[in-house]
Write a protein that holds these residues in place. Sequence first.
Motif, PDB file in Angstrom:
ATOM      1  N   GLY A 180       0.839  -1.191   0.000  1.00 21.22           N
ATOM      2  CA  GLY A 180       0.000   0.000   0.000  1.00 21.22           C
ATOM      3  C   GLY A 180       0.872   1.238   0.000  1.00 21.22           C
ATOM      4  O   GLY A 180       2.066   1.177   0.304  1.00 21.22           O
ATOM      5  N   ALA A 181       0.280   2.360  -0.330  1.00 24.19           N
ATOM      6  CA  ALA A 181       1.039   3.598  -0.442  1.00 24.19           C
ATOM      7  C   ALA A 181       1.278   4.283   0.898  1.00 24.19           C
ATOM      8  O   ALA A 181       2.207   5.089   1.041  1.00 24.19           O
ATOM      9  CB  ALA A 181       0.319   4.570  -1.386  1.00 24.19           C
ATOM     10  N   GLU A 182       0.467   3.959   1.896  1.00 24.29           N
ATOM     11  CA  GLU A 182       0.572   4.638   3.186  1.00 24.29           C
ATOM     12  C   GLU A 182       1.907   4.332   3.872  1.00 24.29           C
ATOM     13  O   GLU A 182       2.423   3.220   3.808  1.00 24.29           O
ATOM     14  CB  GLU A 182      -0.580   4.218   4.102  1.00 24.29           C
ATOM     15  N   GLU A 183       2.412   5.316   4.587  1.00 19.97           N
ATOM     16  CA  GLU A 183       3.694   5.192   5.278  1.00 19.97           C
ATOM     17  C   GLU A 183       3.683   4.085   6.327  1.00 19.97           C
ATOM     18  O   GLU A 183       4.711   3.495   6.638  1.00 19.97           O
ATOM     19  CB  GLU A 183       4.046   6.529   5.925  1.00 19.97           C
ATOM     20  N   THR A 184       2.521   3.795   6.883  1.00 13.37           N
ATOM     21  CA  THR A 184       2.407   2.805   7.958  1.00 13.37           C
ATOM     22  C   THR A 184       2.158   1.387   7.455  1.00 13.37           C
ATOM     23  O   THR A 184       2.004   0.465   8.256  1.00 13.37           O
ATOM     24  CB  THR A 184       1.269   3.191   8.907  1.00 13.37           C
ATOM     25  N   LYS A 185       2.102   1.196   6.146  1.00 17.97           N
ATOM     26  CA  LYS A 185       1.834  -0.128   5.567  1.00 17.97           C
ATOM     27  C   LYS A 185       3.080  -1.014   5.636  1.00 17.97           C
ATOM     28  O   LYS A 185       4.201  -0.543   5.678  1.00 17.97           O
ATOM     29  CB  LYS A 185       1.405   0.017   4.111  1.00 17.97           C
ATOM     30  N   GLY A 186       2.833  -2.339   5.592  1.00 22.48           N
ATOM     31  CA  GLY A 186       3.917  -3.291   5.450  1.00 22.48           C
ATOM     32  C   GLY A 186       4.406  -3.894   6.749  1.00 22.48           C
ATOM     33  O   GLY A 186       3.868  -3.656   7.832  1.00 22.48           O
ATOM     34  N   ARG A 187       5.469  -4.675   6.612  1.00 25.53           N
ATOM     35  CA  ARG A 187       6.098  -5.326   7.751  1.00 25.53           C
ATOM     36  C   ARG A 187       7.051  -4.344   8.433  1.00 25.53           C
ATOM     37  O   ARG A 187       7.211  -3.205   8.001  1.00 25.53           O
ATOM     38  CB  ARG A 187       6.873  -6.549   7.257  1.00 25.53           C
ATOM     39  N   GLU A 188       7.716  -4.815   9.474  1.00 27.25           N
ATOM     40  CA  GLU A 188       8.709  -3.971  10.133  1.00 27.25           C
ATOM     41  C   GLU A 188       9.790  -3.531   9.153  1.00 27.25           C
ATOM     42  O   GLU A 188      10.318  -2.422   9.245  1.00 27.25           O
ATOM     43  CB  GLU A 188       9.345  -4.724  11.304  1.00 27.25           C
ATOM     44  N   LEU A 189      10.129  -4.413   8.208  1.00 29.42           N
ATOM     45  CA  LEU A 189      11.148  -4.087   7.210  1.00 29.42           C
ATOM     46  C   LEU A 189      10.752  -2.861   6.399  1.00 29.42           C
ATOM     47  O   LEU A 189      11.543  -1.917   6.242  1.00 29.42           O
ATOM     48  CB  LEU A 189      11.356  -5.283   6.265  1.00 29.42           C
ATOM     49  N   ASN A 207       6.168   4.651  -0.910  1.00 32.72           N
ATOM     50  CA  ASN A 207       5.797   3.273  -1.241  1.00 32.72           C
ATOM     51  C   ASN A 207       5.166   3.185  -2.621  1.00 32.72           C
ATOM     52  O   ASN A 207       4.450   4.096  -3.051  1.00 32.72           O
ATOM     53  CB  ASN A 207       4.793   2.737  -0.216  1.00 32.72           C
ATOM     54  N   ILE A 208       5.437   2.071  -3.300  1.00 29.70           N
ATOM     55  CA  ILE A 208       4.720   1.770  -4.538  1.00 29.70           C
ATOM     56  C   ILE A 208       4.199   0.342  -4.440  1.00 29.70           C
ATOM     57  O   ILE A 208       4.805  -0.503  -3.779  1.00 29.70           O
ATOM     58  CB  ILE A 208       5.593   1.934  -5.798  1.00 29.70           C
ATOM     59  N   GLU A 209       3.079   0.082  -5.084  1.00 27.88           N
ATOM     60  CA  GLU A 209       2.535  -1.268  -5.144  1.00 27.88           C
ATOM     61  C   GLU A 209       3.029  -1.951  -6.413  1.00 27.88           C
ATOM     62  O   GLU A 209       3.485  -1.289  -7.359  1.00 27.88           O
ATOM     63  CB  GLU A 209       1.013  -1.217  -5.106  1.00 27.88           C
ATOM     64  N   VAL A 221      13.440   0.438  -7.909  1.00 26.06           N
ATOM     65  CA  VAL A 221      12.481  -0.249  -7.039  1.00 26.06           C
ATOM     66  C   VAL A 221      13.265  -1.122  -6.073  1.00 26.06           C
ATOM     67  O   VAL A 221      14.050  -1.981  -6.496  1.00 26.06           O
ATOM     68  CB  VAL A 221      11.497  -1.118  -7.848  1.00 26.06           C
ATOM     69  N   VAL A 222      13.074  -0.898  -4.764  1.00 28.94           N
ATOM     70  CA  VAL A 222      13.829  -1.658  -3.771  1.00 28.94           C
ATOM     71  C   VAL A 222      12.904  -2.537  -2.938  1.00 28.94           C
ATOM     72  O   VAL A 222      11.775  -2.162  -2.614  1.00 28.94           O
ATOM     73  CB  VAL A 222      14.649  -0.737  -2.842  1.00 28.94           C
ATOM     74  N   THR A 223      13.408  -3.728  -2.618  1.00 29.51           N
ATOM     75  CA  THR A 223      12.677  -4.689  -1.801  1.00 29.51           C
ATOM     76  C   THR A 223      13.648  -5.762  -1.337  1.00 29.51           C
ATOM     77  O   THR A 223      14.831  -5.749  -1.724  1.00 29.51           O
ATOM     78  CB  THR A 223      11.503  -5.308  -2.585  1.00 29.51           C
ATOM     79  N   ASP A 224      13.184  -6.689  -0.528  1.00 28.66           N
ATOM     80  CA  ASP A 224      14.035  -7.806  -0.127  1.00 28.66           C
ATOM     81  C   ASP A 224      14.158  -8.790  -1.286  1.00 28.66           C
ATOM     82  O   ASP A 224      13.349  -8.791  -2.229  1.00 28.66           O
ATOM     83  CB  ASP A 224      13.444  -8.501   1.102  1.00 28.66           C
ATOM     84  N   GLY A 225      15.180  -9.666  -1.223  1.00 29.14           N
ATOM     85  CA  GLY A 225      15.444 -10.585  -2.323  1.00 29.14           C
ATOM     86  C   GLY A 225      14.357 -11.602  -2.583  1.00 29.14           C
ATOM     87  O   GLY A 225      14.155 -12.020  -3.730  1.00 29.14           O
ATOM     88  N   PHE A 226      13.632 -12.012  -1.559  1.00 30.04           N
ATOM     89  CA  PHE A 226      12.545 -12.979  -1.743  1.00 30.04           C
ATOM     90  C   PHE A 226      11.437 -12.368  -2.596  1.00 30.04           C
ATOM     91  O   PHE A 226      11.009 -12.939  -3.599  1.00 30.04           O
ATOM     92  CB  PHE A 226      11.998 -13.408  -0.375  1.00 30.04           C
TER      93      PHE A 226
END
Length: 333
Positions: A180-189, A207-209, A221-226
């Motif tokens: 989601g685009a909100e700053e509070t979305k996602g996991r702790e990562l 954030n981008i979806e 675009v950055v994210t974890d390797g999985f």
Amino acid sequence: MKIIVDAFGGDNAPLEVIKGCARAVKELDVNIILTGSEEKIRKCASENGISLNGIDIAHTDNVFDIHEEPKEIVKSGKNSSMGLGLSLLAEGKGDAFVSAGSTGALVMGATFIVKRIKGIKRIAPSPILPADKGSLILLDAGANTECRPEMLVQFAVMGSAYMEKVMGVKNPKVGLLNIGAEETKGRELEIGSYSLLKESGLNFIGNIEARDIPTGECQVVVTDGFTGNIVLKLYEGMGSFFARKLKWIFSGAGKIGAVFSLGKIKAFKKQMDYKEVGGSVLLGVKKPVIKAHGSSDSTAFFNAVRQAKRCIETDVTGGIESYVAGLSVIDEE
């Protein structure tokens, strides 16, 4: 300029490797060092009428098997065609290295043989993906499945340096892949990464979806390797799916309609074809290392060499070092 190429990495080695490298010597004004069995390389070139002018051979009979444990590249695999190539690069006998062998082994070898750029904690495979507005770089695409927020900031730093130096994108936009685009979305990562990226000095747009990736609104675009590897494989699969569907659609559209659309169809297929890029650069290494696709043909190897040459010419390593030096947030582990 000397580019070292693993002659026995990938599904189509050594023929397609040799063909791609011979073309690169002619068209790119580079010298090539092929690593692998000299006897097999010369026999393959002779049987297929390929000139080895401008190509040297660093001999080894060993090939690193894709099923071996990646860590073995720095142990029993040091004398393989991949291990030898990495060692030659580390010793300064070449300016870049290209291989279509095991991704895990290449990342491991690049980390412990060629070594990382000072200040960088993790090497990240970073493919260039097509988008509606130009192209983008995705990182990490599979090496680091467990990440911390500081690592994602470094990925953003490296991706920004590559897009600016190699791809010519001024002040590239960075997006954090999230649900989601909100700053509070996602996991702790993601929550932790968002906070650090805001303070990083990079051109962070938030954030981008996943659905936003193909638009090209951001170039990094950055994210974890999985997560990144799933995105990459889906991208590749959808590219093949679209190509088949287009062929099916126009096979029933009549010759006139197909003729008028042929140019656009070819342009679209070329845009979606991984062979046109060459490979994924392993960002964070002291010298350019390119991971070519396992099923690369001669065109893909030619473009991987071209990509390596571009990394050398634009000093992408120096660019990353400069970015890291000026970064306000860095992993001090």
